[in-house]
Design a protein around this motif. Structure first.
Motif, PDB file in Angstrom:
ATOM      1  N   GLU A 198      -8.150  55.198  72.515  1.00  0.00           N
ATOM      2  CA  GLU A 198      -7.915  55.179  71.077  1.00  0.00           C
ATOM      3  C   GLU A 198      -6.581  54.513  70.761  1.00  0.00           C
ATOM      4  OE1 GLU A 198     -10.230  59.097  69.407  1.00  0.00           O
ATOM      5  OE2 GLU A 198      -8.203  59.392  70.204  1.00  0.00           O
ATOM      6  N   GLY A 199      -6.568  53.703  69.712  1.00  0.00           N
ATOM      7  CA  GLY A 199      -5.331  53.126  69.209  1.00  0.00           C
ATOM      8  C   GLY A 199      -4.750  54.000  68.111  1.00  0.00           C
ATOM      9  N   ALA A 225      -2.082  49.407  69.760  1.00  0.00           N
ATOM     10  CA  ALA A 225      -3.023  49.796  70.812  1.00  0.00           C
ATOM     11  C   ALA A 225      -2.625  51.088  71.500  1.00  0.00           C
ATOM     12  CB  ALA A 225      -3.139  48.670  71.847  1.00  0.00           C
ATOM     13  N   ASP A 227      -1.615  54.965  71.950  1.00  0.00           N
ATOM     14  CA  ASP A 227      -2.183  56.097  71.214  1.00  0.00           C
ATOM     15  C   ASP A 227      -1.104  56.953  70.567  1.00  0.00           C
ATOM     16  OD1 ASP A 227      -2.111  58.810  73.310  1.00  0.00           O
ATOM     17  OD2 ASP A 227      -1.662  56.820  74.106  1.00  0.00           O
ATOM     18  N   MET A 250      -9.899  50.339  70.552  1.00  0.00           N
ATOM     19  CA  MET A 250      -8.654  49.619  70.836  1.00  0.00           C
ATOM     20  C   MET A 250      -8.554  48.302  70.076  1.00  0.00           C
ATOM     21  SD  MET A 250      -7.035  51.558  73.066  1.00  0.00           S
ATOM     22  CE  MET A 250      -5.973  50.523  74.060  1.00  0.00           C
TER      23      MET A 250
END
Length: 347
Positions: A198-199, A225, A227, A250
């Protein structure tokens, strides 16, 4: 009977010697340039002319050795600051090795620095280097801490250094949870977002944005990008400027993961040193080299530099954040730094 050598022969020998000396000096200078241990960029014209910023890289995951030189060039070329960039160096080869946690040459430049920008992680520096960081803190000078700087130092249990209080899990009175908690506002807690899956979508704090906080000037759109980190215990005078929420992927256009809560990802606060000196702080849990492809993240850091230096009235409506030269950052990850790199490769 011995005779003197002809005059023309004597002159020819002198010419050979001169050529040899010139060649030796040229090779020596070239070798000296190859063994440079830090970078410096002279400031062009701009509001920052005469101010000195030291940028310290030294993390083994988020490629600060790429991001810090790029930011230094922007600050010098577009805003006039004199910048110095420091690196983690393997002393045997004089190569930039982010995994080498015990050597950052050039920290003496902090003695006349007006601002420090750092992205370091789990360093255990020798006392003769660490003393310059401590002197800087004791003087109450301003600091910008990015990403893993919340857990910048990691001292072994057997280390009796007077600077072991900087350890990210310190139990020393008045230094609980070390440099991150005491100076920057938070230590390492956890990944709130799913790391490397996950970004982060940045959401400006409405109150601070409406109030026209100078650090947010010209900042509108940030996706990165890296987390979201968990942040639990900010200081009493902390002002959260930006909140972050994980994205389900992402890429910048991936949907927000509304199943997860917001977390602070950029804030200001102050610290008070043991000598009673007060310093200004800007902290962001963003800052990986790939994060810095975001123009507005670069602008946020530039604005923060002005704010830290009591120059908020000189922050442009939209600070110039254009990248100077080429910038092709490496995706974050352990052990994926570029091998065999010299400091001059980051100029």
């Amino acid at each position: 009977m011995m005779t003197s050598p002809p005059l023309f022969k004597f002159k020819f020998d002198l010419k050979q010697v001169s050529l040899l000396l010139c060649s030796f000096l040229f090779v020596s200078l070239a070798c000296g340039q190859q063994e440079k241990l830090w970078l410096q960029f002279e400031g062009n014209s701009g509001p920052g002319k005469g101010k000195k910023i030291v940028l310290i890289s030294g993390d083994d995951e988020y490629r600060s050795e790429e991001g810090m030189p790029m930011m230094a060039k922007i600050l010098s070329a577009h805003h006039g600051f004199h910048t110095t960039v420091l690196f983690s160096i393997d002393p045997e080869k004089n190569e930039v090795v982010p995994n080498y946690k015990n050597n950052i040459p050039g920290l003496e430049h902090l003695r006349d620095a007006d601002l420090v920008i750092m992205l370091i992680r789990f360093r255990e520096l020798p006392d003769d280097q660490m003393k310059y960081i401590d002197e800087y803190i004791q003087a109450g000078k301003p600091i910008i801490g990015l990403r893993t700087s919340t857990h910048a130092f990691n001292y072994g249990k057997e280390n009796k250094s007077p600077y072991a209080k900087y350890h990210w899990q310190s139990t020393v009175s008045e230094w609980e949870q070390g440099f991150g908690r005491k100076i920057l506002g938070e230590t390492w807690v956890a990944h709130h977002g799913h790391h490397a899956v996950e970004g982060t979508r940045a959401l400006l704090d409405g109150i601070q944005a409406e109030a026209g906080h100078p650090v947010l000037k010209g900042v509108k759109d940030i996706w990165v990008a890296s987390d979201v980190y968990t942040v639990k215990n900010l200081g009493e005078d902390a002002k959260v400027l930006i909140h972050g929420i994980p994205t389900k992927g992402m890429e910048p256009d991936t949907p927000i993961n509304w199943g997860k809560s917001l977390m602070p990802i950029a804030w200001t606060q102050s610290y008070t040193s043991e000598k009673g000196n007060k310093g200004k702080v800007f902290t962001s849990t963003m800052g990986a080299s790939v994060d810095l492809e975001s123009e507005d993240l670069r602008r946020l850091i530039i604005n923060a530099a002005y704010w830290c230096l009591e120059m908020e009235n000189q922050i442009p409506e939209k600070a110039k954040a254009d990248i100077v030269g080429d910038y092709k950052p490496t995706m974050f990850g352990f052990d994926n730094f570029r091998l065999g790199m010299k400091v001059t490769d980051f100029e």
